[in-house]
Design a protein around this motif. Structure first.
Motif, PDB file in Angstrom:
ATOM      1  N   THR A  86     -19.531 -41.514   6.354  1.00 40.53           N
ATOM      2  CA  THR A  86     -20.011 -41.146   4.942  1.00 40.53           C
ATOM      3  C   THR A  86     -21.161 -40.700   4.740  1.00 40.53           C
ATOM      4  O   THR A  86     -21.808 -40.425   3.675  1.00 40.53           O
ATOM      5  CB  THR A  86     -19.598 -42.514   3.846  1.00 40.53           C
ATOM      6  OG1 THR A  86     -20.318 -43.348   4.551  1.00 40.53           O
ATOM      7  CG2 THR A  86     -18.291 -42.519   3.762  1.00 40.53           C
ATOM      8  N   SER A  87     -21.862 -40.406   6.029  1.00 41.29           N
ATOM      9  CA  SER A  87     -23.273 -40.028   5.928  1.00 41.29           C
ATOM     10  C   SER A  87     -23.107 -38.490   6.028  1.00 41.29           C
ATOM     11  O   SER A  87     -22.220 -38.127   6.567  1.00 41.29           O
ATOM     12  CB  SER A  87     -24.225 -40.581   7.120  1.00 41.29           C
ATOM     13  OG  SER A  87     -24.378 -41.864   6.769  1.00 41.29           O
ATOM     14  N   PRO A  88     -24.259 -37.525   5.534  1.00 45.29           N
ATOM     15  CA  PRO A  88     -24.079 -36.111   5.653  1.00 45.29           C
ATOM     16  C   PRO A  88     -24.127 -35.805   7.014  1.00 45.29           C
ATOM     17  O   PRO A  88     -24.992 -34.970   7.368  1.00 45.29           O
ATOM     18  CB  PRO A  88     -25.106 -35.713   4.755  1.00 45.29           C
ATOM     19  CG  PRO A  88     -25.822 -36.740   4.656  1.00 45.29           C
ATOM     20  CD  PRO A  88     -25.172 -38.198   4.934  1.00 45.29           C
ATOM     21  N   VAL A  89     -23.211 -36.374   7.974  1.00 42.72           N
ATOM     22  CA  VAL A  89     -23.197 -35.950   9.355  1.00 42.72           C
ATOM     23  C   VAL A  89     -22.059 -35.283   9.636  1.00 42.72           C
ATOM     24  O   VAL A  89     -20.829 -35.624   9.345  1.00 42.72           O
ATOM     25  CB  VAL A  89     -23.331 -37.174  10.400  1.00 42.72           C
ATOM     26  CG1 VAL A  89     -23.683 -36.843  11.747  1.00 42.72           C
ATOM     27  CG2 VAL A  89     -24.649 -37.756   9.805  1.00 42.72           C
TER      28      VAL A  89
ATOM     29  N   THR B  56     -16.501 -41.607  -1.572  1.00 46.89           N
ATOM     30  CA  THR B  56     -17.547 -41.257  -0.737  1.00 46.89           C
ATOM     31  C   THR B  56     -17.155 -40.426   0.127  1.00 46.89           C
ATOM     32  O   THR B  56     -17.612 -40.087   1.216  1.00 46.89           O
ATOM     33  CB  THR B  56     -18.031 -42.743  -0.052  1.00 46.89           C
ATOM     34  OG1 THR B  56     -16.786 -43.268   0.296  1.00 46.89           O
ATOM     35  CG2 THR B  56     -18.680 -43.577  -0.996  1.00 46.89           C
ATOM     36  N   GLY B  57     -15.819 -39.939   0.360  1.00 47.85           N
ATOM     37  CA  GLY B  57     -15.262 -38.799   1.148  1.00 47.85           C
ATOM     38  C   GLY B  57     -15.055 -39.542   2.420  1.00 47.85           C
ATOM     39  O   GLY B  57     -14.559 -38.670   3.649  1.00 47.85           O
ATOM     40  N   PHE B  58     -14.700 -40.681   2.621  1.00 53.43           N
ATOM     41  CA  PHE B  58     -14.280 -41.375   4.004  1.00 53.43           C
ATOM     42  C   PHE B  58     -12.695 -41.309   3.907  1.00 53.43           C
ATOM     43  O   PHE B  58     -12.531 -40.733   5.098  1.00 53.43           O
ATOM     44  CB  PHE B  58     -14.628 -42.959   3.995  1.00 53.43           C
ATOM     45  CG  PHE B  58     -14.326 -43.428   5.183  1.00 53.43           C
ATOM     46  CD1 PHE B  58     -14.875 -43.304   6.134  1.00 53.43           C
ATOM     47  CD2 PHE B  58     -13.150 -44.741   5.214  1.00 53.43           C
ATOM     48  CE1 PHE B  58     -14.501 -43.917   7.522  1.00 53.43           C
ATOM     49  CE2 PHE B  58     -12.926 -45.323   6.322  1.00 53.43           C
ATOM     50  CZ  PHE B  58     -13.604 -44.816   7.458  1.00 53.43           C
ATOM     51  N   SER B  77     -17.486 -31.891   1.356  1.00 51.94           N
ATOM     52  CA  SER B  77     -17.702 -33.330   1.730  1.00 51.94           C
ATOM     53  C   SER B  77     -19.147 -33.452   2.038  1.00 51.94           C
ATOM     54  O   SER B  77     -19.643 -34.571   1.745  1.00 51.94           O
ATOM     55  CB  SER B  77     -16.630 -33.715   2.816  1.00 51.94           C
ATOM     56  OG  SER B  77     -16.884 -34.910   3.405  1.00 51.94           O
ATOM     57  N   LEU B  78     -19.655 -32.637   2.711  1.00 51.80           N
ATOM     58  CA  LEU B  78     -20.965 -32.821   3.174  1.00 51.80           C
ATOM     59  C   LEU B  78     -21.983 -32.906   1.870  1.00 51.80           C
ATOM     60  O   LEU B  78     -22.883 -33.711   2.237  1.00 51.80           O
ATOM     61  CB  LEU B  78     -21.539 -31.731   4.313  1.00 51.80           C
ATOM     62  CG  LEU B  78     -22.149 -32.051   5.659  1.00 51.80           C
ATOM     63  CD1 LEU B  78     -21.277 -33.302   6.277  1.00 51.80           C
ATOM     64  CD2 LEU B  78     -22.287 -30.887   6.377  1.00 51.80           C
ATOM     65  N   ARG B  81     -21.356 -36.184   0.383  1.00 54.10           N
ATOM     66  CA  ARG B  81     -21.991 -37.255   0.988  1.00 54.10           C
ATOM     67  C   ARG B  81     -23.619 -37.232   1.070  1.00 54.10           C
ATOM     68  O   ARG B  81     -24.203 -38.408   1.029  1.00 54.10           O
ATOM     69  CB  ARG B  81     -21.669 -37.227   2.592  1.00 54.10           C
ATOM     70  CG  ARG B  81     -20.128 -37.520   2.670  1.00 54.10           C
ATOM     71  CD  ARG B  81     -19.743 -37.674   4.125  1.00 54.10           C
ATOM     72  NE  ARG B  81     -19.184 -36.285   4.501  1.00 54.10           N
ATOM     73  CZ  ARG B  81     -19.063 -36.015   5.889  1.00 54.10           C
ATOM     74  NH1 ARG B  81     -19.593 -36.589   6.768  1.00 54.10           N
ATOM     75  NH2 ARG B  81     -18.301 -34.867   6.126  1.00 54.10           N
ATOM     76  N   ARG B  82     -24.117 -36.231   0.952  1.00 47.91           N
ATOM     77  CA  ARG B  82     -25.611 -36.356   0.860  1.00 47.91           C
ATOM     78  C   ARG B  82     -25.958 -36.745  -0.617  1.00 47.91           C
ATOM     79  O   ARG B  82     -27.273 -37.475  -0.597  1.00 47.91           O
ATOM     80  CB  ARG B  82     -26.181 -34.743   0.725  1.00 47.91           C
ATOM     81  CG  ARG B  82     -26.807 -34.178   1.901  1.00 47.91           C
ATOM     82  CD  ARG B  82     -27.288 -32.939   1.851  1.00 47.91           C
ATOM     83  NE  ARG B  82     -26.957 -32.245   3.071  1.00 47.91           N
ATOM     84  CZ  ARG B  82     -26.511 -31.497   3.275  1.00 47.91           C
ATOM     85  NH1 ARG B  82     -25.929 -30.533   2.551  1.00 47.91           N
ATOM     86  NH2 ARG B  82     -26.300 -30.882   4.691  1.00 47.91           N
ATOM     87  N   TYR B  86     -23.551 -45.724   0.063  1.00 47.61           N
ATOM     88  CA  TYR B  86     -22.254 -46.497  -0.029  1.00 47.61           C
ATOM     89  C   TYR B  86     -22.582 -47.796   0.715  1.00 47.61           C
ATOM     90  O   TYR B  86     -23.366 -47.936   1.704  1.00 47.61           O
ATOM     91  CB  TYR B  86     -21.296 -45.682   0.760  1.00 47.61           C
ATOM     92  CG  TYR B  86     -20.035 -46.125   0.871  1.00 47.61           C
ATOM     93  CD1 TYR B  86     -19.448 -46.971   0.000  1.00 47.61           C
ATOM     94  CD2 TYR B  86     -19.282 -46.054   2.090  1.00 47.61           C
ATOM     95  CE1 TYR B  86     -18.344 -47.627   0.006  1.00 47.61           C
ATOM     96  CE2 TYR B  86     -17.831 -46.345   2.170  1.00 47.61           C
ATOM     97  CZ  TYR B  86     -17.404 -47.217   1.122  1.00 47.61           C
ATOM     98  OH  TYR B  86     -16.265 -47.732   1.478  1.00 47.61           O
ATOM     99  N   LEU B 109     -29.881 -40.032   9.372  1.00 48.39           N
ATOM    100  CA  LEU B 109     -28.551 -39.376   9.433  1.00 48.39           C
ATOM    101  C   LEU B 109     -28.525 -38.922   7.888  1.00 48.39           C
ATOM    102  O   LEU B 109     -27.750 -37.906   7.726  1.00 48.39           O
ATOM    103  CB  LEU B 109     -27.627 -40.567   9.393  1.00 48.39           C
ATOM    104  CG  LEU B 109     -27.299 -41.296  10.779  1.00 48.39           C
ATOM    105  CD1 LEU B 109     -25.966 -42.084  10.533  1.00 48.39           C
ATOM    106  CD2 LEU B 109     -27.033 -40.117  11.991  1.00 48.39           C
ATOM    107  N   ARG B 110     -29.076 -39.463   6.839  1.00 50.68           N
ATOM    108  CA  ARG B 110     -28.969 -38.847   5.737  1.00 50.68           C
ATOM    109  C   ARG B 110     -29.943 -37.619   5.611  1.00 50.68           C
ATOM    110  O   ARG B 110     -30.132 -37.015   4.529  1.00 50.68           O
ATOM    111  CB  ARG B 110     -29.245 -39.897   4.607  1.00 50.68           C
ATOM    112  CG  ARG B 110     -28.186 -40.787   4.115  1.00 50.68           C
ATOM    113  CD  ARG B 110     -27.722 -41.633   5.011  1.00 50.68           C
ATOM    114  NE  ARG B 110     -26.851 -42.448   4.255  1.00 50.68           N
ATOM    115  CZ  ARG B 110     -26.671 -43.659   4.028  1.00 50.68           C
ATOM    116  NH1 ARG B 110     -28.230 -44.089   4.163  1.00 50.68           N
ATOM    117  NH2 ARG B 110     -25.821 -44.284   3.635  1.00 50.68           N
TER     118      ARG B 110
END
Lengths: 237, 319
Positions: A86-89, B56-58, B77-78, B81-82, B86, B109-110
């Protein structure tokens, strides 16, 4: 690219801090040391690394999965994958980062065997060609083995399952050339060509053949591609 | 209230998600305004976590769509997530990392630049009161402190939306109070979506509550309205000094009373009165009691607690 580096760096730290990696390293050096020195007792020993290379490719079938089994499976088990995904990765950034980490640790291991090379050069005058070629081959072979482990670690949350399945695939690829005899004709030939060992032997003889390099790079690309797909599929399951 | 309605921060339309053949949530619709604090309330297994995961796009929704700040959670999604921070219910953390290293890692990562991570790190550690534990391995922290680390990683990149799944589950009461006030603080600036199965918690923190039961939203309102809508003035308890044989029929005769039950508790006669919906009978009752020469010793509105409302809402099928 920054995220790839962050993921890789975190995994490298874990590799160099975790006991597993050191146990793997110790086993690797102890066994390859044995292979290297076995023939040195002969009255007229040959100044060659070939026994080391031949031993190392077998050892990697067991050790590569031990290095990679943790990479994604542990995240699935602990649930940390939920925060990672759920991180922008991007999914490929996760896979490449983790793969690079295992590759770097693997290269560090291989570099330790440089001690054998130094011994050879101090006490004899070996032909450097097969040594260069052998190391290139060993690196490609190891990188391919790690990519197989990468895939199985992505497919399950159980590290043992990840390791055992990877060992199975690697053993099958290692012995694929035996099918050349058992299965006749074109199918047998195709299966034989898939063998990871077949493609290594030329390197050991000091021959650098583009075909073999392409083979290993293809294996790596194939398994890493499947890993990315497998990671992606989590979102759809 | 304002004339031009701004686009909602989160818009969920007809969201359904199946685990195999079983629907976890069905045709869920809701929207969240920018800056709002929204609570999902429901028993365990109601579909709260599934909803959070979709936001959260999971997990992708099986049907329907969710957009966050105008971005579809599946297609973009990206981008989504930005914008999201969460905290999953299980607070998954890398136990062998130190607090600082972990927060730096999550910041990277963010996509935060190193300078900004350094600047935010101190702030986040202050806000979550982790100052004494910067160099501590996360595995050695207590559950409550891990929760704080979990919140810290969720807010380090200053997300526009904060999604917290059961943020106070499994921590001790003092830490629960601290965590709640922390969320309230964060809710002043950010859009917050949180889930909980504890009613007082939701009514304390949230501006609006969605009650979710068996995968469907069964009620939606502010905590106050939810309570008022159902508790009203319809049920009250009076204590009367007088012969119960006469008091009971007298009370029953009051216009608007549906039923009266009498209870004799060691000489204290209390009557529970159920009135017709929307009627305030307090004056009529007191006049009836005084007019008959009895004494009115006490009168109390028996508003239902949120707990009761919740039970009532979630045990009725068609709502």
């Amino acid at each position: 690219m920054r995220t790839v580096r962050a993921v890789a760096w975190k995994e490298i730290q874990i590799f160099f801090l975790s006991p597993t990696a050191y146990i793997v390293g110790m086993i690797f050096l102890a066994l390859t040391g044995f292979f290297f020195s076995r023939d040195l007792g002969d009255p007229f020993p040959e100044a060659t690394l070939s026994p080391f290379f031949q031993g190392a490719v077998i050892i990697f079938i067991l050790l590569a999965p031990a290095l990679t089994m943790r990479l994604i499976a542990e995240e699935s088990k602990l649930g940390t994958i939920e925060l990672l995904l759920t991180s922008p990765v991007r999914d490929w950034e996760v896979i490449i980062g983790k793969y690079l980490a295992s590759l770097i640790f693997f290269l560090a291991l291989v570099a330790m065997s440089g001690f054998y090379v130094i011994l050879l050069f101090v006490y004899a005058s070996p032909d450097p060609g097969p040594i260069y070629a052998g190391y290139l081959g060993l690196t490609l072979y190891g990188a391919a083995a790690l990519s197989v482990g990468m895939l199985t670690s992505t497919l399950t949350s159980n590290q043992i399952v990840a390791a055992v399945v990877a060992m199975g695939i690697l053993l099958a690829l290692f012995f694929a050339d035996l099918a050349f005899g058992a299965v006749g004709g074109l199918p047998g030939e195709i299966i034989g060509e898939l063998g990871m060992k077949t493609h290594f032997d030329d390197f050991d003889r000091g021959v650098i053949d583009t075909r073999h390099i392409v083979y290993y790079l293809s294996v790596i690309a194939f398994f890493l591609f499947l890993s990315v797909r497998a990671l992606e599929s989590r979102r759809w399951r | 209230m304002q004339a031009p309605v701004p686009a909602p921060m989160i818009q969920a339309s007809d969201v359904t998600h199946y685990y195999g053949p079983y629907p976890a949530i069905q045709e869920v619709n809701f929207s969240v305004r920018k800056g709002e604090v929204l609570g999902f309330l429901g028993p365990n297994g109601a579909g709260k976590t599934t909803t959070m995961r979709i936001l959260t796009g999971f997990l992708p929704p099986s049907r329907g769509s969710v957009s966050l700040d105008g971005f579809d959670v599946v297609e973009k999604s990206l981008e989504v997530r930005r914008r999201v921070g969460y905290l999953p219910e299980t607070v998954p953390l890398y136990t062998d990392m130190t607090v600082t290293n972990y927060l730096k890692y999550m910041g990277t990562l963010r996509g935060m630049p190193a300078a900004r991570i350094r600047a935010r790190l101190g702030e986040v550690i202050d806000v979550c009161r982790l100052g004494d534990y910067r160099k501590t391995q996360i595995g050695k922290l207590s559950k409550g402190f891990r929760q704080r680390v979990g919140i810290a990683q969720a807010i380090i990149h200053e997300p526009e939306v904060l999604v917290l799944d059961e943020p106070t589950i499994g921590i001790d009461p003092i830490q629960v109070v601290e965590t709640r006030s922390l969320i309230q603080e964060l809710g002043r600036e950010q859009t917050v979506v949180l889930s909980s199965h504890i009613l007082p918690e939701v009514s304390m923190i949230c501006e609006r509550v969605l009650i979710i039961h068996e995968g469907r939203i069964v009620a939606e309102d502010t905590p106050q309205n939810l309570a008022e809508g159902l508790q009203g003035l319809e049920r009250l308890e009076v204590e009367v000094g007088g012969p119960s044989a006469q008091v009971l029929p007298a009370l029953q005769q009051i216009n608007g009373v549906i039923s009266v039950t009498h209870r004799n508790n060691q000489g204290r006669h209390t009557y529970t009165i159920q009135a017709q919906p929307g009627r305030d009978l307090r004056d009529d009752i007191s006049r009836a009691v005084i007019g008959n020469g009895w004494s009115l010793r006490g009168m109390q509105l028996m508003g239902m607690s949120l707990e009761e409302i919740f039970l009532r809402l979630t045990t009725q099928e068609d709502l």
